[in-house]
Each structure stands twice: as structure tokens, then as C-alpha cells.
Design a protein around this motif. Structure first.
Motif, mmCIF file in Angstrom:
data_model
loop_
_atom_site.group_PDB
_atom_site.id
_atom_site.type_symbol
_atom_site.label_atom_id
_atom_site.label_comp_id
_atom_site.label_asym_id
_atom_site.label_seq_id
_atom_site.Cartn_x
_atom_site.Cartn_y
_atom_site.Cartn_z
ATOM 1 N N MET A 90 0.845 -1.100 0.349
ATOM 2 C CA MET A 90 0.265 -0.165 -0.189
ATOM 3 C C MET A 90 1.047 0.946 0.120
ATOM 4 N N THR B 255 -5.905 -1.657 -2.495
ATOM 5 C CA THR B 255 -5.556 -1.429 -0.341
ATOM 6 C C THR B 255 -6.910 -2.405 -0.301
ATOM 7 N N HIS C 222 -10.780 1.755 1.473
ATOM 8 C CA HIS C 222 -9.496 2.491 0.725
ATOM 9 C C HIS C 222 -9.785 3.993 0.083
ATOM 10 N N HIS D 296 -8.135 5.742 2.242
ATOM 11 C CA HIS D 296 -6.243 5.609 1.591
ATOM 12 C C HIS D 296 -6.052 6.571 0.443
#
Length: 1388
Positions: free
Chosen positions: A124, A133, A177, A180
């Protein structure tokens, strides 16, 4: 969401638990970190040897005399853990191949201990896989369990291929997700660091190095770069400049110019999906505006992300055409927005180029006191976090809110038999603690901001208590007159910090089966909030029923419990707490092993908790006037006891340790002298001569002499008033009253006068055979008093009585914390004991004044303590066990010291600390009367009154004053203390300064006569910018970074727009990595003995263990890296030194702050290593940065500035900027002469450096003049034959020849005009090697070519010193290592 700490590979080296006091100016760590074991020798990593306080924080000592062997302690532990260490070291890493969709397979180095999850983290973070992710890793088609360790996976070996397989999304995964992706988009944006969230903090090193240092520190562009260096420093950095700009503190980082990838990314108003869409796999909807102004609506479904046909006003969840279904949001956006694709790729390139240390989260939040005006951008995740209040929102914990108490206690219960188990346990403890501290801080702010409902909403605001996220919050006010006897609100404000110190102390002893509460103390907006974890079941029952040990009413009713006595007994020795009896309300005797306030409660989980540890340490009698108690003369002379705000003043743990250590020395010396006496009698000699020609006859031992001999040999500091010049003056100044002696009732005096550790030798040299006697004494003490002949036992008995030991067969000093507690009564049969205890407390109070304060001043004089700002000064006080309430005394003591001029820097920092602390006290109550809407106006008004020369600062009341008044009347549950008052607006500068003067008088008993800030600046040589920094850091204010005109008499310096934020100031426990610490210590010991290779191996090992426990970022890792870099440098590996020091600088900036004194020192070291690597322009930039920070933090007049200026001058000399070089070197010369005395070797070296520059300029007369000065100092200090003197005289000859040659040439020209035959004069540009050699010398690194024989001698010498140290615990720093000899500077 996975914690940010994990996102770097585990191999990043980590650092050390104690920032050695050897850089006293440098060790400013939080108070927690002061509880350190003694490091006998000074650390090799710095040029100032220093002794570190030993502390009860260490593991419980088993044997009676373990105290005497603390030096050996670190080593022993090191040896023992080496056996277990093997387990960890043998598991070497291996390489696996990773195949992700759409990318080439790549190799990844992993270690068997890693979990599968850590590979997820790496993926990641990697540039090419960072947008994924939601995936699993598969080996031969089998999905790997995320939490499995790699070594437990069958078939996983060197070269295995792991496939990255995309998995279907769930709502949780879709959220992770989006979060992130948002983090990736914001990865270069510093706003989180300015706002103090998510453990982000600032770092500016890369601005000065331009990425120059490369990965390994090797240069990208080689070659001699003298031509293209611009060496001229900015105007404000030059010596003598009065300008102190603030904006330069945060230089513009060009990486931070935001590259916009998207205009808006936010949750759509159509969320959550209706039932029918849920059944089509819709999880949530996003709304996005691209840079090209395209508005799109996106569905997150189980299969991935696609465009739907909704708009802002119509809901149409059907896929658009084309729908661009992609598993990752980045892939989708890259298809619909070319600008996104281009900028996102560029952004990720930049992100991965940044040093990992610039982006890893720190373990505890660091707040910046300055920030630029940051644009507030739309951010869905931030908004969502704010409104879901993120109540324990920790995604990786199922069941949402965390049960903090359970987590804190379970981690303590983890096994700790061998090294891997201990590492796992310490890592878990540390992680939970840092999470708890963050959650408690968030909760405390929510409580004060009025966002949490009280559990007793009917009561008045200051009495309210709160529960949020399974944490209990209470305010620092005296609720229900609980503290009325002890000082009301003032006591209620002091109790939480005392309690925290107690929790820290019990936590450090770490007794199995005894539990303390997670405790965090938060000061925010003028309120003190205590956050504690909740004992299971305590809220369901009344306190009376649950307390089964201790007292809930300060000793009127007391109960005890056998299990608690057994558990607390284990803490009794390390914490020096004496078991004692008290009477309860029925006059029955109750046995306790703690203070009465300490309560024991068994929770519903069956664990034994102790709480209210506010009196763990004994009371400080200097600040506790008690009827009919007479303090020792030493205290009375300094007008003690003094009235304090509250009656909870207690001694610090460091003081108790130092006092016990001091008594132990006394005890050993008494026993030793008596044993010699007996031996002498056996040898049929009737008399033995002891020092001073005093005789000790065979039948009478006069201990008075032992303690006199002892103190005569050791004058304290340079202050004649305290130096124990002769036994007579000594008798007069005894701080302890005479006690009836053991034999023939000779009166024995016990000396409170401080023994200067360095001069303990005097005694040993003067008495033959003392060393053997000491050994005898040690043997006696180590046995438990059995099997010794009665005579020797009598010796021990006498010595025990004399030093106030609680046991008569061995040395053992403990304190009864309940003495002088109001309301506590003792049974009649313990009167003797109570008398003894009272005496001990008086002695300890006297010891603080007569030993510790002079010791501090002495350490400042010889520069082994080098405070640079308020925090480092406070730490220097704390390390020696001096509470900050003694600051006035310390300043008075400095005033009376003959060498006062050499302490000017300490005095100035002390005054500034005293003034800002007084201002903080006033600010606290000032803020409590301000309502939220007027906060920035009130803060800016206070700052104007405090710092601005503008005589009539007028507050700007907010415009809506009337409106808010009417409304807030109606609200019942207001924020604590939010009065509807505007009294704050009536404060004037002269009133504030009057209050500061009276606060200084009442709290610190120190007189400041200044009616305004300008008088203070004038009188004490302060800088307004420094005062601004100190007050902002202490109160948590964040101000706009710009130039403030403090001195204008026409308009105030601050407006309300300049106050950006107010942060909490947080105190918490800092859990330690014990094994790593032992490795670090044994590494240091090895370095001290000159085994650099073995030493650095141990330090590298310590680094790995620290990493294991703390993650990648921690102050202790910082110290580890610094020492490692220094070792690399000494061993000649310059690139490696550069790489390690770069990490140390980055970490120091991130963990301690960008202008923390430690950071300044790290910059200086880095500059030296840059220079050695031939990166001259970078070295100069770093030195200029360090000088700027130094000017901001403490001003130009500071001994450390001399070192900095010498460094700058030398580098400038090396690049042939002679005139600039002279400005810096001459400034260094003046500063050195002021702080080290005109005849110091440092001054001689300064003269020599100046002379070299004059020589390069061909101004031989000036060069000669300076070199002569230097020569004279060398000759007087070292003698004619010393090689330094010889070198100097050689150089003088050379200069004279050059001067004569030049004169001859000039005469020739005058005589013959243009046709003169001119012999060219040699103008020498200095070689880089010679400049580097001088740089090494001034930075305390001296390389000496040694023959084998020299080495043998040195080793023998080092061993001899160590034995001496073992015996007398004389803290002579055996730091003459073969490769690093410190320039021992005599204090003149």
C-alpha cells in the motif's frame, strides 16, 4: 484503518531510551524519561561527560549492595540477555517475489517474524501498488492469513511467488479504500502537521539539503564545488545582528505547493444506498469534481468503482455508459481525467522520494507553535471524522469502542520470560499507551469544548464528570471540598500531576499482579482535565464499599488488606517506601505500605488496582510549614520553610535516589574507616593517623572525623560560601543535627554538605589501605548479617544508625510518606521510628538545598549541563531532583556565585522561564473566564499585554457580544466555567506585569522589578521572540508565522487574526524498552573502554530492539542513531555516518520539534559529517540553520554559540571566505573567553583558529598577536614540554618568518620601485584536511595515532578507573577512550 506506524519496513533502525545526560543541554526529554538508571561513565557520543541520576525506575535491586554496583549493572544485563538474543538474531530474512495485477513481478526482502499484514502495508506504500487496499496474498492458490507470521506458513521460502489477488469490497473495505486514496492525495500536504492531527509533525531538513544527501549519503555530483558555493549568510544570521525574524523558522518547501489532482472528493448526499440498490451490490456513493470541472457521481460496489447516472438533484444509480468499472478508484479517475493521471503519478513519485522519516506517524502528537495561513480545503474524510466524533473509531478493532482498561491491563499480563516475549509485551504496552494518550487528549478537548454530556448534568459545571470512549474525565477543581485542608483548587490542580508521577513510578517497578489506571493529564484552554481508564464495576457501587485498602477521607478511616500488603511490599524497596502502622477511627493499628490516600480496589475483573498515588513520594518540608517542626540550619538560612499554594509539595523520585546514594557512600566510608581501625588494633598499633592529623584512639571511634575527612577533601563548586574548607567551618554548617553516636556516645555528625563526586579521591589517597577496607565493608554489607564476627557486625550497626538506615544489619533507607500528613495518626509504639523518619525528611530537604542545587550550578559551570531553553533547564533541574518551585533559589544561588559571569546564560534562561511560568499561571485563570466566541480576541489581548510595547492595549470585543449573551443565559449545561463575562477585556499591560511580579514573589519567592516587558528585556537581556516561544509552548497557543513588531508604541503587536489555534498540553507515562536499553548501555560501556567495533554492534542491536518496541519514531531512537553516526564517523565510514545522522535530524525534528535544542545539536553534527563528505555548501546551510534556531531559542550570548560559530568560521575559512570567517571566529573567541574564562584551553584554540585565518589573509601581525595569546595559555596551563605548547611555538616561528619575508619584499619594492626582484610570498589556502582536523578537535573528536603499547596502557588505565569507580562510586568519567580524548577544560 491500519495504523500509520506500520507503513515502513521493520528494518528501519531505531533508537535509544535515554537521551544521555552527557549532552545535558541536549537531553530535554519529557520528565518521564528522567527515570533512568545510572550510566556510570559519560556517553561516548558527545563531548560533555556528565553523570546521570540513578533512579528507582530501574528494575528492583535484588541484593543489599546492588546499589553500589549499578555501574556493573548495565553490563551484566547485557551479558545475560545476549544468550536469549541469539533467538532473534539467527532468523535471517529471505526474498519473495510479488506479482500484482498489471505490474511486473518484483522482489521483496522479508523476515520470518513479520506478519503477512506487513507485506500488505509495504504494497500500500509502494509507488506502483499504492492504490490497492482490498486484496489478498496467495501462495499456490491458497489465501494467506493476514495475522500469520511468515515463518508459520508452509511452503513459503526463498524465491516463492506471492500473487496479489483483488477481493470483493464490503462497506468497510470501500471506506478504507477512499480514506487511503485521500491520504495519498494529501501525502505532501503539511496541513495535518500544522493542525496537530494524526500524529503528523513538521520537518524542514530536506529544504536545506535539497535531497543532496542521497540514499547512502554519497554525492550525486562529485568534484570540487568550491566555485559554485554562495556562502554569504542572510543578514540576520551574522554575529551581532539584532534582527530575529520569525518567518524563517518555517522555510517554504517547494514540494508543498499542492499539485491538484481533484477539486472535490466527497461522500454523496444520496448515501446510504436504498434497499433495492443494496441488493445490486451498491455500498456507497461518491461525488467528485475533476480538475477539468467535470462533475461525476460514482458508485462503490462490491466489484469496484464505476460511474453512475446520478446528478446533484436526481438519483439514477444505473451505470453510465461507459461505466469504467475499475477495482480501484485511482484506475477509474485516471481514465476520466487526464490531469488526475498526470498529477497523481507525479505526486506519488515525489511521495516515495521523501525520506520515510518525513512521513511516518510519531508515537505521540507534537504541536507546532507557529503556522502559516493554510487554505481550508474540502475534505470528506475529515468532515466525516469530525461528525461521527470518531468515538473510538478504530477500524481494526471489532466492536467499535475500545475497552481501554482491559487493553492496558492485558498487555501488562503478557508473559516476559525471554527476550522475544518481552519485546512483544513492551511493544503492546507502548502501542496501547500511545493510542490511549491520543484518545484521552481528544476526549479532554471534547469535554472542555462542551461536546460531551456530563454523567452528573444537574451539578454546577466545575463539579461535572464525564465518560467518553470508555475513559473517565474529571476537572482539576476542588469538588465537594475534598482538598479543603490541603489548599483547595491549588491542591486539586497539583494532585493529578503528582498522581501521574506515582503511576509512572509504580509502572516502572512493574510488579506482577498490581495494576494502575491508564492516566493522562491534559491542560487545555485554562482547564486541567484528568483522563483515566475505568476500573470494571466501579461505577455501579459506592466508593466506600469498593475501597478495601487505604483511606477515602485522608486518614480518618483506614483499612488494610493482606494481598495488597504483599503486592505493595514488592514495590517498597525500589520506591523507598517504608511499611508503617497508622491508627484508624477506632484507634486500632492498621498496617500500610503506601500513603493513606493510596486506595486499593478489586475490580469486577478480579484485578488488584491502586489509585490516587499522589503521595507516593515523601513531602517536601521546605514548602510545608508544620507547627513545632524545626528545619535544619541549612534550610533556615535560606528562609525555609515557606508557605506554598498547597500542601501536596513532595520530593521528586530523582532526589530520593540521589539522597540514598549519597547516604550509601557515607555509610561505606564509615564502615570502612571503622574496619581499618579494628585491623589496626589487631596489628597491635594503638593509633592510626587519619587525615588532618586527627587521631583515633583504639577504644573510641569518632565518626565525626570520617565525615569531616570526607567533606574536607571536597569543596563544592567554586562558591566559597559553600566550600567545606576545613572541619571547623564544616561543623558549623552541618545540615543535620548531631545524633548520639553509637560508641562512647561520641557525637557523630552527619554531613549534609555535598561531596563533590570528582574529589572523593582525596580521602582514598590519604588513607592507606582504605580500598581494602572498603572491599571488606562491601562484603559485610552484601551478606545478610549472619556469619560475620560480632565486631564487624557492630561496625555495620554503628554505620547504619549514623546514616538513618531502617535495618541495623544492612544499609536500607526508606521513607514513610504519611509523616506530616494532616489527619494521619500513628500508634504510640512507633514514636522512635516516626522521629527517625522526620529526621530523614529534614535531612532530605537540606540535602536538596546544600547538595543538589550547588551540584546543578557546578555542572552548568563546567558545561556538563548546558540548558538552552526553558524545557532543557527544567529537565536539568529534574534530573538532579530539584522541583521547579526551587527556581527562585537556583537563581539566587547563581547570583551569589563568584563565577556569576560564566553562568549568565543559565541565569537568563532561568529568569525567562520564571516570567513565562508566572504568565502561564495568570493566563490559566484568565482563560477560564472567556467564552468560546471571544477566545482569539482574548488570547491576542493577553499576548499584547505580555509582550507588546504598546502602552494601552485595548481588547477588541467580538461584535456579536450582545446576541451571544442573551442566548447563553438559557443554556443549562454550559462549558465548564464559561462565564458570560468580559472581565478579560479590562486587563492592561501594567496590571499584568504587576501580577507577574507578585506571582514571582509568592510562588517562587523571587523578586523581579519590572513594570513592563521592555524593562524586563532591558534588565535581564531577554528577547521578546524567545518569550513568545516559551509562553506559546507552555500554554499551547499557535500563532500565525509572520514578523511581529513588538516594539511599536503606536499599535499592538497581535491582532485576533494572528491567533490560529489553541492546543492541549499533555502529560502521560512513557513506557520503556528495557532490553533495548540494556543493550544500548552495554554498547556505551564498550565504546567507553575503546572497543568501538563491539560497541557499535551492540548499539545496532539496541537500535533493532528499540525499533521492535517503539516503531520507527521515538526520541530514544534518535539518541541511538546519533551515537551510531558518531561511531561510524570515528571509524572512518563517513557516508554511513551521514546517513544515520540524517535520520537522527529528521527524527529529532519530527519527535521533539523543529527548533528544539536537541534538533539544533543534531544539525551541527550533520554539518560536520557533510563537510567530511565534501558537501561544503550543504554543511554551511545546515550550520546557518542551526545558528538561526539557536538565536531564536536562546539568543547569541550562549556558550554553545561559540562552538557553532567556530564550526561556521572553519568551514568559511575552508572555502576562502576569510572576512566572513573572521566575524564568526572572533565572536566565538569572545564567547569562549566569557564562558570558559580567558585562560581556558578552549580560548587558546580559538586564538589559534583566528590566527590561521589572518595568516591566510597575509595579515601576519594580527596572526602573531593571536597565536602569542594562545601560546601563553598553553604554556601556563600545560607547561613548556606539552606537545600543544610546542606546536604553538613552531607555528609562531613560521608566522614570524612569513612576516619577515613579507616585510623584506615590501622594503625591496619601496627601495627599487618597479624593477625590484620579488621573491613570491607563500599565501596558503587551507587544505580541506586541515580544516576537517580542526573541526574534529572543536567538536571533541581527536584522532591519535597509538602504538600497541599505548593501547595496552590505556586499557589498563581504563580498568583501573573502573575499579576505583566500583569502590568509591566516584563519578570520575572514565571517558579517555583510545580514539576520543576529551579536552578536559580546567575551570578558571
Amino acid at each position: 484503518m491500519v495504523s500509520k506506524t506500520d507503513d515502513i519496513p521493520a528494518s528501519v533502525p531505531d533508537c535509544n531510551p535515554l537521551d544521555l545526560a552527557s549532552e545535558a543541554g541536549d537531553g530535554a526529554q519529557n520528565e518521564e524519561e528522567i527515570n533512568k538508571t545510572s550510566v556510570g561513565d559519560s556517553c561516548g557520543c558527545e563531548h560533555r561527560p556528565d553523570t546521570v541520576m540513578m533512579n528507582g525506575g530501574e528494575t528492583t535491586l535484588q541484593t543489599e549492595d546492588a546499589e553500589s554496583h549499578q555501574n556493573g549493572n548495565g553490563d551484566a544485563c547485557g551479558e545475560e540477555s545476549n544468550e536469549q538474543e541469539v533467538i532473534v538474531i539467527q532468523d535471517t530474512g529471505f526474498t519473495v517475489k510479488i506479482q500484482a495485477p498489471g505490474t511486473e513481478p518484483f522482489d521483496l526482502q522479508v523476515s520470518p517474524q513479520e506478519m503477512v499484514q506487513e507485506i500488505h502495508q509495504v504494497l500500500m506504500d509502494r509507488e506502483d501498488t499504492c492504490h490497492r487496499t482490498c486484496f489478498s496474498l496467495q501462495l499456490d492458490g491458497n489465501v494467506l492469513d493476514n495475522f500469520a507470521e511468515l515463518k508459520s506458513i508452509e511452503g513459503l521460502q526463498e524465491g516463492s511467488l506471492l500473487k496479489v489477488v483483488e477481493e470483493p469490497y464490503t462497506v468497510r473495505e470501500a471506506r478504507i479504500h477512499v480514506r487511503h486514496i485521500r491520504d495519498l492525495l494529501k501525502s505532501l500536504d503539511p496541513s495535518d502537521a500544522y493542525n496537530g492531527v494524526d500524529c503528523n509533525s513538521l520537518s524542514f531538513l530536506s529544504v536545506f539539503t535539497d535531497g543532496d544527501l542521497g540514499d547512502s549519503g554519497k554525492r550525486k555530483k562529485k568534484g570540487n564545488e568550491l566555485e559554485q558555493i554562495d556562502c554569504t549568510p542572510p543578514e540576520h544570521i551574522l554575529p551581532g545582528s539584532k534582527e530575529r525574524p520569525l518567518a524563517t523558522l518555517q522555510p517554504q518547501n517547494k514540494d508543498w505547493k499542492p499539485m491538484q489532482c481533484l477539486k472535490v472528493l466527497t461522500m454523496s448526499g444520496w448515501n446510504p444506498p436504498p434497499g433495492n440498490r443494496k441488493m445490486h451490490g451498491d455500498l456507497m456513493y461518491l461525488y467528485i469534481v475533476t480538475v477539468e470541472e467535470r462533475h461525476v457521481s460514482i458508485t462503490a460496489s462490491t466489484r469496484g468503482f464505476y460511474l453512475n447516472q446520478s446528478t446533484s438533484y436526481t438519483f439514477n444509480p444505473k451505470p453510465a455508459n461507459p461505466s469504467f468499472l475499475s477495482h480501484s478508484l485511482v484506475e477509474l479517475l485516471s481514465q476520466i481525467s487526464p490531469a488526475f493521471k498526470k498529477n497523481f503519478t507525479a505526486l506519488q513519485k515525489k511521495r516515495v522520494q521523501r525520506h520515510p522519516f518525513e512521513r511516518i506517524a510519531t508515537p505521540f502528537q507534537v504541536y507546532s507553535w507557529t503556522a502559516p495561513q493554510v487554505d481550508h480545503a474540502m475534505d470528506c474524510v475529515r468532515a466525516e471524522d469530525a461528525y461521527t466524533s470518531r468515538l473510538g473509531y478504530e477500524e481494526h478493532i471489532p466492536g467499535q469502542t475500545r475497552d481501554w482498561n482491559e487493553e492496558l491491563q492485558t498487555t501488562r499480563e503478557l508473559p516476559r520470560k525471554n527476550l522475544p516475549e518481552r519485546l512483544l509485551r513492551e511493544r503492546a504496552i507502548f502501542k496501547v499507551h500511545s493510542d490511549f494518550a491520543a484518545a484521552a487528549t481528544r476526549g479532554a478537548m471534547a469535554v472542555i469544548d462542551g461536546n460531551v454530556m456530563a454523567i452528573n448534568p444537574g451539578e454546577e459545571t466545575r463539579m461535572q464528570m464525564f465518560i467518553w470512549n470508555n475513559i473517565f474525565f474529571s476537572l482539576g477543581f476542588d469538588v465537594r471540598d475534598h482538598y479543603r485542608e490541603l489548599g483547595g483548587d491549588a491542591a486539586a490542580h497539583a494532585a493529578p500531576t503528582n498522581d501521574l508521577n506515582g503511576v509512572r513510578a509504580y509502572g516502572a517497578v512493574d510488579v506482577e499482579g498490581l495494576y494502575t489506571l491508564g492516566t493522562v493529564v491534559v491542560d487545555y484552554r485554562g482547564y486541567r482535565v484528568t483522563a483515566q481508564s475505568i476500573i470494571p464495576g466501579i461505577l455501579e457501587r459506592e466508593q466506600e464499599q469498593s475501597v478495601i485498602y487505604g483511606s477515602i477521607d485522608f486518614g480518618k478511616t483506614v483499612v488494610s488488606h493482606n494481598k495488597y500488603l504483599e503486592l505493595l511490599d514488592k514495590t517498597s524497596r525500589p520506591l523507598k517506601v517504608q511499611k508503617h502502622n497508622v491508627l484508624n477511627e477506632k484507634n486500632e493499628t492498621v498496617e500500610l505500605c503506601s500513603s493513606v490516600e493510596c486506595k486499593g480496589i478489586i475490580g469486577n475483573d478480579g484485578r488488584h488496582y491502586i489509585l490516587d498515588l499522589l503521595r507516593t513520594f515523601p513531602p517536601d518540608l521546605n514548602f510545608l510549614p508544620v507547627e513545632g517542626v524545626e528545619l535544619p540550619a541549612e534550610c533556615q538560612r535560606q528562609s525555609f520553610p515557606r508557605q506554598h499554594r498547597h500542601r501536596l509539595a513532595c520530593l521528586r523520585q530523582e532526589l530520593i535516589e540521589a539522597f540514598v546514594e549519597h547516604r550509601y557512600l557515607l555509610f561505606m566510608k564509615m564502615a570502612a574507616l571503622q574496619l581499618m581501625q579494628q585491623k589496626a588494633n589487631r596489628d597491635t598499633k594503638t593509633d592510626v593517623e587519619i587525615t588532618d592529623g586527627s587521631e583515633t584512639s583504639a577504644n573510641k571511634i569518632d565518626i565525626t572525623q570520617t565525615s569531616n575527612a570526607d567533606s574536607t577533601s571536597s569543596p563544592v563548586s567554586t562558591d566559597s560560601s559553600t566550600s567545606a574548607a576545613s572541619p571547623e567551618t564544616d561543623e558549623g554548617r552541618n545540615s543535620c543535627p548531631t545524633i548520639n553516636g553509637p560508641l562512647d556516645s561520641t557525637t557523630t555528625t552527619q554531613n549534609g554538605a555535598c561531596k563533590n563526586p570528582l574529589e572523593g579521591k582525596g580521602l582514598e589517597d590519604s588513607i592507606p589501605g582504605l580500598a581494602q577496607a572498603k572491599e571488606l565493608a562491601e562484603n559485610l554489607v552484601s551478606e545478610d548479617g549472619t556469619g560475620i564476627d560480632p565486631k564487624s557486625r557492630e561496625v555495620v550497626l554503628n554505620a547504619c544508625k549514623a546514616v538513618g538506615s531502617i535495618s541495623s544489619t544492612s544499609f536500607d533507607i526508606r521513607f514513610n510518606p504519611d509523616i506530616f500528613s494532616p489527619g494521619v495518626r500513628f500508634p504510640d509504639d512507633s514514636t522512635d521510628d516516626i522521629q527517625k523518619q522526620k529526621q530523614l525528611l529534614k535531612d532530605a530537604a537540606a540535602f536538596l538545598l546544600s547538595c543538589q542545587i550547588p551540584l546543578l550550578v557546578k555542572d552548568c559551570l563546567d558545561h556538563s549541563a548546558l540548558p538552552m531553553d526553558g524545557a532543557t533547564l527544567t529537565e536539568a533541574l529534574h534530573q538532579r531532583g530539584i522541583n521547579v518551585r526551587y527556581l527562585g533559589n537556583v537563581l539566587d544561588f547563581i547570583d551569589k556565585t563568584p563565577a556569576k559571569a560564566q553562568l549568565e546564560h543559565v541565569h537568563r534562561i532561568g529568569i525567562s522561564e520564571l516570567i513565562t511560568r508566572c504568565a502561564k499561571h495568570i493566563f490559566k485563570t484568565y482563560l477560564q473566564g472567556v467564552e468560546l466566541s471571544a477566545l482569539s480576541a482574548a488570547v491576542s489581548h493577553f499576548m499584547n499585554c505580555f509582550l507588546s510595547s504598546f502602552p494601552d492595549a485595548v481588547a477588541h470585543l467580538p461584535l456579536d457580544e450582545l446576541v451571544s449573551r442573551r442566548k447563553s443565559r438559557k443554556r443549562r449545561n454550559r462549558v465548564p466555567g464559561s462565564g458570560d463575562n468580559t472581565t478579560w477585556a479590562s486587563l492592561t499591560p501594567s496590571e499584568l506585569w504587576k501580577n507577574i511580579m507578585s506571582e514571582a514573589q509568592t510562588y517562587y519567592h523571587f523578586t523581579i522589578d519590572c513594570e513592563s516587558v521592555d524593562q524586563a528585556v532591558e534588565k535581564y537581556g531577554l528577547q521578546k521572540i524567545t518569550l513568545l516561544r516559551e509562553i506559546s509552548i507552555k500554554t499551547g497557543i499557535q500563532i500565525l508565522i509572520k514578523e511581529y513588531n513588538f516594539d511599536s508604541r503606536h499599535k499592538p503587536a497581535f491582532t485576533e487574526e494572528d491567533i490560529l489555534n489553541i492546543f492541549p498540553v499533555v502529560k502521560h507515562v512513557n513506557p520503556k524498552a528495557s532490553d533495548a536499553f540494556h543493550f544500548f548501555q552495554s554498547g556505551q560501556a564498550k565504546v567507553q573502554q575503546g572497543f568501538l567495533k563491539e560497541g557499535s554492534e551492540l548499539i545496532v542491536e539496541a537500535l533493532n530492539l528499540f525499533n521492535n518496541v517503539y516503531g520507527a519514531m521515538h526520541v530514544e531512537i534518535c539518541a541511538c542513531l546519533r551515537l551510531l553516526a558518531r561511531l561510524n564517523y570515528i571509524m572512518g565510514d563517513h557516508p554511513e555516518a551521514l546517513s544515520n545522522q540524517q535520520k537522527a535530524v529528521l527524527m529529532s525534528e519530527r519527535v521533539l520539534g523543529i527548533e528544539h535544542p536537541n534538533t539544533i545539536q543534531e544539525y551541527m553534527h550533520l554539518a560536520l559529517y557533510c563537510f567530511a563528505n565534501g558537501q561544503l555548501s550543504t554543511a554551511l546551510k545546515l550550520l546557518y540553520r542551526a545558528r538561526y534556531l539557536m538565536l531564536l531559542v536562546s539568543g547569541e550570548d550562549h556558550p554553545e554559540m561559540a562552538l557553532l560559530d567556530s564550526n561556521i568560521g572553519l568551514v568559511l575559512h575552508g572555502v576562502m571566505e576569510y572576512d566572513l570567517s573572521l566575524r564568526f571566529l572572533e565572536n566565538a573567541l569572545t564567547t569562549n573567553a566569557k564562558y570558559h574564562g580567558p585562560r581556558s584551553l578552549k580560548v587558546a584554540l580559538s586564538h589559534h583558529l583566528v590566527a590561521r585565518v589572518y595568516e591566510s589573509k597575509a595579515e601576519f601581525r594580527s596572526a602573531l598577536q593571536h597565536e602569542k595569546e594562545g601560546y601563553t595559555i598553553y604554556k601556563n596551563q600545560m607547561g613548556e614540554t606539552h606537545e600543544k605548547t610546542k606546536e604553538s611555538s613552531e607555528y609562531l616561528k613560521y608566522l614570524t618568518q612569513q612576516a619577515v619575508a613579507l616585510q623584506r619584499t615590501m622594503n625591496e619594492i619601496y627601495k627599487n620601485g618597479s624593477n625590484a626582484s620579488i621573491t613570491p610570498v607563500k599565501f596558503t589556502a587551507p587544505s580541506m584536511a586541515s580544516v576537517l582536523e580542526q573541526l574534529n578537535i572543536i567538536n571533541g573528536i581527536i584522532f591519535i595515532p597509538l602504538s600497541q603499547k599505548d593501547l595496552e596502557n590505556l586499557k589498563a588505565e581504563v580498568q583501573r578507573r573502573q575499579q576505583l569507580q566500583e569502590l568509591g562510586k566516584t563519578d570520575e568519567d572514565a571517558d579517555e577512550t583510545p580514539l576520543e580524548l576529551e579536552d578536559k577544560i580546567p575551570i578558571d
